[in-house]
Design a protein around this motif. Structure first.
Motif, PDB file in Angstrom:
ATOM      1  N   ASP A   1     -12.657  31.993  16.561  1.00  0.00           N
ATOM      2  CA  ASP A   1     -12.949  31.070  15.977  1.00  0.00           C
ATOM      3  C   ASP A   1     -12.013  30.536  13.976  1.00  0.00           C
ATOM      4  O   ASP A   1     -12.216  28.988  13.719  1.00  0.00           O
ATOM      5  CB  ASP A   1     -14.315  31.423  16.032  1.00  0.00           C
ATOM      6  N   GLU A   2     -12.134  31.887  13.298  1.00  0.00           N
ATOM      7  CA  GLU A   2     -11.629  31.542  12.281  1.00  0.00           C
ATOM      8  C   GLU A   2      -9.781  31.064  12.328  1.00  0.00           C
ATOM      9  O   GLU A   2      -9.448  30.039  11.789  1.00  0.00           O
ATOM     10  CB  GLU A   2     -11.524  33.028  11.288  1.00  0.00           C
TER      11      GLU A   2
ATOM     12  N   HIS B   1      -4.570  27.826  13.906  1.00  0.00           N
ATOM     13  CA  HIS B   1      -3.899  28.676  15.198  1.00  0.00           C
ATOM     14  C   HIS B   1      -4.958  28.505  16.355  1.00  0.00           C
ATOM     15  O   HIS B   1      -5.902  29.574  17.276  1.00  0.00           O
ATOM     16  CB  HIS B   1      -3.609  29.907  15.221  1.00  0.00           C
ATOM     17  N   PRO B   2      -5.628  27.364  17.175  1.00  0.00           N
ATOM     18  CA  PRO B   2      -6.603  26.980  17.495  1.00  0.00           C
ATOM     19  C   PRO B   2      -6.559  27.464  19.136  1.00  0.00           C
ATOM     20  O   PRO B   2      -7.265  27.335  20.091  1.00  0.00           O
ATOM     21  CB  PRO B   2      -6.607  25.305  17.700  1.00  0.00           C
ATOM     22  N   ASP B   3      -5.256  27.260  19.262  1.00  0.00           N
ATOM     23  CA  ASP B   3      -4.548  27.638  20.709  1.00  0.00           C
ATOM     24  C   ASP B   3      -3.644  29.006  21.442  1.00  0.00           C
ATOM     25  O   ASP B   3      -4.021  29.328  22.160  1.00  0.00           O
ATOM     26  CB  ASP B   3      -3.108  26.795  21.223  1.00  0.00           C
ATOM     27  N   VAL B   4      -4.647  30.127  20.325  1.00  0.00           N
ATOM     28  CA  VAL B   4      -4.035  31.581  20.471  1.00  0.00           C
ATOM     29  C   VAL B   4      -5.770  31.825  21.016  1.00  0.00           C
ATOM     30  O   VAL B   4      -6.628  31.390  20.575  1.00  0.00           O
ATOM     31  CB  VAL B   4      -3.975  32.007  19.013  1.00  0.00           C
ATOM     32  N   ARG B   5      -5.286  32.603  21.795  1.00  0.00           N
ATOM     33  CA  ARG B   5      -6.247  33.316  22.691  1.00  0.00           C
ATOM     34  C   ARG B   5      -5.956  35.012  22.564  1.00  0.00           C
ATOM     35  O   ARG B   5      -4.522  35.841  21.820  1.00  0.00           O
ATOM     36  CB  ARG B   5      -5.719  33.135  24.650  1.00  0.00           C
ATOM     37  N   PRO B   6      -6.847  35.858  23.302  1.00  0.00           N
ATOM     38  CA  PRO B   6      -6.907  37.362  22.492  1.00  0.00           C
ATOM     39  C   PRO B   6      -5.476  38.122  23.308  1.00  0.00           C
ATOM     40  O   PRO B   6      -5.062  38.849  22.486  1.00  0.00           O
ATOM     41  CB  PRO B   6      -8.259  37.534  23.658  1.00  0.00           C
TER      42      PRO B   6
ATOM     43  N   GLU C   1       6.041  31.030  23.978  1.00  0.00           N
ATOM     44  CA  GLU C   1       6.977  30.524  23.258  1.00  0.00           C
ATOM     45  C   GLU C   1       6.449  28.646  23.174  1.00  0.00           C
ATOM     46  O   GLU C   1       7.549  27.939  22.356  1.00  0.00           O
ATOM     47  CB  GLU C   1       8.051  30.865  24.685  1.00  0.00           C
ATOM     48  N   ARG C   2       5.829  28.279  24.555  1.00  0.00           N
ATOM     49  CA  ARG C   2       5.541  27.136  24.939  1.00  0.00           C
ATOM     50  C   ARG C   2       4.484  26.207  23.127  1.00  0.00           C
ATOM     51  O   ARG C   2       4.350  25.338  22.668  1.00  0.00           O
ATOM     52  CB  ARG C   2       4.606  27.039  25.454  1.00  0.00           C
ATOM     53  N   LEU C   3       3.899  27.517  22.808  1.00  0.00           N
ATOM     54  CA  LEU C   3       3.509  27.180  21.739  1.00  0.00           C
ATOM     55  C   LEU C   3       3.861  27.595  20.008  1.00  0.00           C
ATOM     56  O   LEU C   3       2.936  27.165  19.322  1.00  0.00           O
ATOM     57  CB  LEU C   3       1.282  28.235  21.957  1.00  0.00           C
ATOM     58  N   GLY C   4       4.970  27.945  20.307  1.00  0.00           N
ATOM     59  CA  GLY C   4       5.805  28.490  19.134  1.00  0.00           C
ATOM     60  C   GLY C   4       5.719  29.205  17.796  1.00  0.00           C
ATOM     61  O   GLY C   4       6.280  29.785  17.159  1.00  0.00           O
TER      62      GLY C   4
ATOM     63  N   ARG D   1       4.993  35.413  12.451  1.00  0.00           N
ATOM     64  CA  ARG D   1       3.909  35.382  12.015  1.00  0.00           C
ATOM     65  C   ARG D   1       3.000  35.669  10.731  1.00  0.00           C
ATOM     66  O   ARG D   1       1.716  36.477  10.232  1.00  0.00           O
ATOM     67  CB  ARG D   1       5.383  35.440  10.593  1.00  0.00           C
ATOM     68  N   ASP D   2       2.972  34.550  10.487  1.00  0.00           N
ATOM     69  CA  ASP D   2       1.213  33.556  10.253  1.00  0.00           C
ATOM     70  C   ASP D   2       0.379  34.259  10.817  1.00  0.00           C
ATOM     71  O   ASP D   2      -0.986  34.438  10.281  1.00  0.00           O
ATOM     72  CB  ASP D   2       1.401  31.764   9.648  1.00  0.00           C
ATOM     73  N   CYS D   3       0.105  33.623  12.002  1.00  0.00           N
ATOM     74  CA  CYS D   3      -0.787  34.194  12.716  1.00  0.00           C
ATOM     75  C   CYS D   3      -0.854  35.318  12.385  1.00  0.00           C
ATOM     76  O   CYS D   3      -2.410  35.815  12.893  1.00  0.00           O
ATOM     77  CB  CYS D   3      -0.617  33.518  14.309  1.00  0.00           C
ATOM     78  N   LEU D   4      -0.258  36.342  13.055  1.00  0.00           N
ATOM     79  CA  LEU D   4      -0.394  38.093  12.677  1.00  0.00           C
ATOM     80  C   LEU D   4      -0.696  37.601  11.101  1.00  0.00           C
ATOM     81  O   LEU D   4      -1.981  38.732  11.218  1.00  0.00           O
ATOM     82  CB  LEU D   4       0.790  38.223  12.599  1.00  0.00           C
ATOM     83  N   ALA D   5      -0.398  37.660  10.148  1.00  0.00           N
ATOM     84  CA  ALA D   5      -0.943  37.918   8.939  1.00  0.00           C
ATOM     85  C   ALA D   5      -2.304  36.925   8.160  1.00  0.00           C
ATOM     86  O   ALA D   5      -3.156  37.710   8.052  1.00  0.00           O
ATOM     87  CB  ALA D   5       0.259  36.919   7.658  1.00  0.00           C
ATOM     88  N   ARG D   6      -2.553  36.295   9.087  1.00  0.00           N
ATOM     89  CA  ARG D   6      -3.756  35.457   9.004  1.00  0.00           C
ATOM     90  C   ARG D   6      -4.669  36.443   9.685  1.00  0.00           C
ATOM     91  O   ARG D   6      -6.198  37.201   9.309  1.00  0.00           O
ATOM     92  CB  ARG D   6      -4.162  34.146   9.468  1.00  0.00           C
TER      93      ARG D   6
END
Length: 156
Positions: free
Chosen positions: A27-28, A34-39, A77-80, A103-108
């Motif tokens: 949610d955060e 990063h709305p398209d990231v799934r578990p 890859e499609r999501l960048g 890397r931004d997604c992992l840091a967040r």
């Protein structure tokens, strides 16, 4: 008659706690761009690691087939979040590497998990939460985490 809860409640409570954390994270992440990231994406990004990895290596780290890992890599890859680059040591292989977005997604994610943990600490207290984490570490030992839950839950 025992006042202890029935044994089947333990895995259900552990799973509910896991879902609470993962759903809160996503949610955060969505609010932070990063709305398209799934578990499964988060586990795969961790498996790629800072030095990159092949699809076979990612599959082994996740406990899934190379083909299943490949599908997740395609999505990332499609999501960048990742790129595929030729392996300098073996041109037949591709190495999956994190992009700046990955890397931004992992840091967040790390920062959000720290905040979620702080929320649990506010409810349970520092000593109880630390004791709970220590107990879970003792019970789960050093086995690698397998994230093939959908296949595992559907296994007959």
């Amino acid at each position: 008659m025992s006042s202890d809860p029935p044994g089947y409640e333990l895995p259900l409570r552990l799973f509910a706690a896991f879902r609470l954390l993962i759903d809160g994270l996503h949610d955060e992440l969505a609010r932070q761009g990063h709305p398209d990231v799934r578990p499964v994406h988060g586990f795969a990004l961790q498996a790629v690691g800072p030095d990159g990895a092949t699809a076979a290596e990612i599959g082994r780290r996740l406990g899934v087939s190379k083909q299943a890992a490949g599908k997740t890599i395609d999505s990332l890859e499609r999501l960048g979040y990742v790129t595929r680059e030729p392996d300098v040591q073996d041109s037949r292989r591709k190495v999956v590497r994190l992009t700046d977005r990955g890397r931004d997604c992992l840091a967040r994610s790390a920062a959000i998990f720290d905040r979620l943990r702080d929320e649990w600490e506010a409810v349970l207290g520092r000593d109880r939460l630390r004791s709970f984490e220590d107990d879970l570490s003792r019970l789960t030992d050093a086995r690698p985490l397998r994230v093939d839950v959908p296949g595992w839950l559907g296994h007959t």
